[in-house]
Design a protein around this motif. Structure first.
Motif, PDB file in Angstrom:
ATOM      1  N   ASP A 130      69.148  18.149 107.633  1.00  0.00           N
ATOM      2  CA  ASP A 130      70.228  18.992 107.144  1.00  0.00           C
ATOM      3  C   ASP A 130      71.584  18.492 107.647  1.00  0.00           C
ATOM      4  O   ASP A 130      71.695  17.956 108.744  1.00  0.00           O
ATOM      5  N   ASP A 139      68.440  17.458 118.156  1.00  0.00           N
ATOM      6  CA  ASP A 139      68.687  16.036 117.891  1.00  0.00           C
ATOM      7  C   ASP A 139      69.615  15.882 116.676  1.00  0.00           C
ATOM      8  O   ASP A 139      69.179  15.729 115.545  1.00  0.00           O
ATOM      9  N   THR A 140      70.924  15.949 116.937  1.00  0.00           N
ATOM     10  CA  THR A 140      71.912  15.843 115.860  1.00  0.00           C
ATOM     11  C   THR A 140      72.877  14.701 116.150  1.00  0.00           C
ATOM     12  O   THR A 140      72.993  14.242 117.285  1.00  0.00           O
ATOM     13  N   TYR A 197      78.032  17.240 110.967  1.00  0.00           N
ATOM     14  CA  TYR A 197      76.884  16.779 111.754  1.00  0.00           C
ATOM     15  C   TYR A 197      75.669  16.686 110.851  1.00  0.00           C
ATOM     16  O   TYR A 197      75.589  17.356 109.827  1.00  0.00           O
ATOM     17  N   ARG A 198      74.708  15.852 111.254  1.00  0.00           N
ATOM     18  CA  ARG A 198      73.427  15.765 110.550  1.00  0.00           C
ATOM     19  C   ARG A 198      72.310  15.885 111.579  1.00  0.00           C
ATOM     20  O   ARG A 198      72.349  15.260 112.642  1.00  0.00           O
ATOM     21  N   CYS A 199      71.323  16.680 111.238  1.00  0.00           N
ATOM     22  CA  CYS A 199      70.163  16.861 112.103  1.00  0.00           C
ATOM     23  C   CYS A 199      69.181  15.736 111.834  1.00  0.00           C
ATOM     24  O   CYS A 199      68.798  15.491 110.691  1.00  0.00           O
ATOM     25  N   ARG A 200      68.780  15.052 112.874  1.00  0.00           N
ATOM     26  CA  ARG A 200      67.813  13.958 112.723  1.00  0.00           C
ATOM     27  C   ARG A 200      66.395  14.480 112.530  1.00  0.00           C
ATOM     28  O   ARG A 200      65.545  13.765 112.023  1.00  0.00           O
ATOM     29  N   THR A 201      66.149  15.709 112.930  1.00  0.00           N
ATOM     30  CA  THR A 201      64.804  16.278 112.815  1.00  0.00           C
ATOM     31  C   THR A 201      64.520  16.754 111.391  1.00  0.00           C
ATOM     32  O   THR A 201      63.521  16.380 110.787  1.00  0.00           O
ATOM     33  N   CYS A 202      65.429  17.586 110.838  1.00  0.00           N
ATOM     34  CA  CYS A 202      65.165  18.156 109.508  1.00  0.00           C
ATOM     35  C   CYS A 202      66.027  17.539 108.402  1.00  0.00           C
ATOM     36  O   CYS A 202      65.793  17.795 107.229  1.00  0.00           O
ATOM     37  N   HIS A 220      67.323  22.763 115.986  1.00  0.00           N
ATOM     38  CA  HIS A 220      66.989  21.433 116.494  1.00  0.00           C
ATOM     39  C   HIS A 220      68.162  20.872 117.287  1.00  0.00           C
ATOM     40  O   HIS A 220      69.319  21.059 116.930  1.00  0.00           O
ATOM     41  N   PRO A 251      73.742  21.809 118.196  1.00  0.00           N
ATOM     42  CA  PRO A 251      72.422  22.047 117.616  1.00  0.00           C
ATOM     43  C   PRO A 251      72.546  22.465 116.156  1.00  0.00           C
ATOM     44  O   PRO A 251      73.503  23.122 115.762  1.00  0.00           O
ATOM     45  N   CYS A 252      71.596  22.072 115.337  1.00  0.00           N
ATOM     46  CA  CYS A 252      71.637  22.420 113.912  1.00  0.00           C
ATOM     47  C   CYS A 252      71.323  23.908 113.738  1.00  0.00           C
ATOM     48  O   CYS A 252      70.780  24.550 114.635  1.00  0.00           O
TER      49      CYS A 252
END
Length: 70
Positions: A13, A36-37, A6-11, A34, A29-30
């Motif tokens: 990572d 938004d992943t 997964y990739r977090c759209r906020t940070c 967050h 969740p990341c």
């Protein structure tokens, strides 16, 4: 158990989760908290060597195996 990336759209990572296939599309969740992943498209890598390679029959399909390359 499958591992999903997964990739977090906020940070930004990228992280992995081991979860059952039935939960593959559930929100993840990341680690920073967050929500938004997005699940990444994973590729499968199979490595290693064959214990006994298949014998070469020659000819056959494919461009260079079929003699079309000159």
């Amino acid at each position: 158990m499958p591992r999903y990336d997964y990739r977090c759209r906020t940070c930004g990572d990228t992280f992995e989760l081991n979860r059952p296939m039935a939960e593959s599309s559930a929100p993840a969740p990341c680690p920073q908290g967050h929500a938004d992943t997005v699940k990444l498209l994973s590729t499968v890598a199979v490595t290693g060597t064959a214990a006994s390679p298949a014998p070469s029959a020659g000819g056959g399909g494919g461009c260079c195996g079929g003699g079309c390359c000159r």
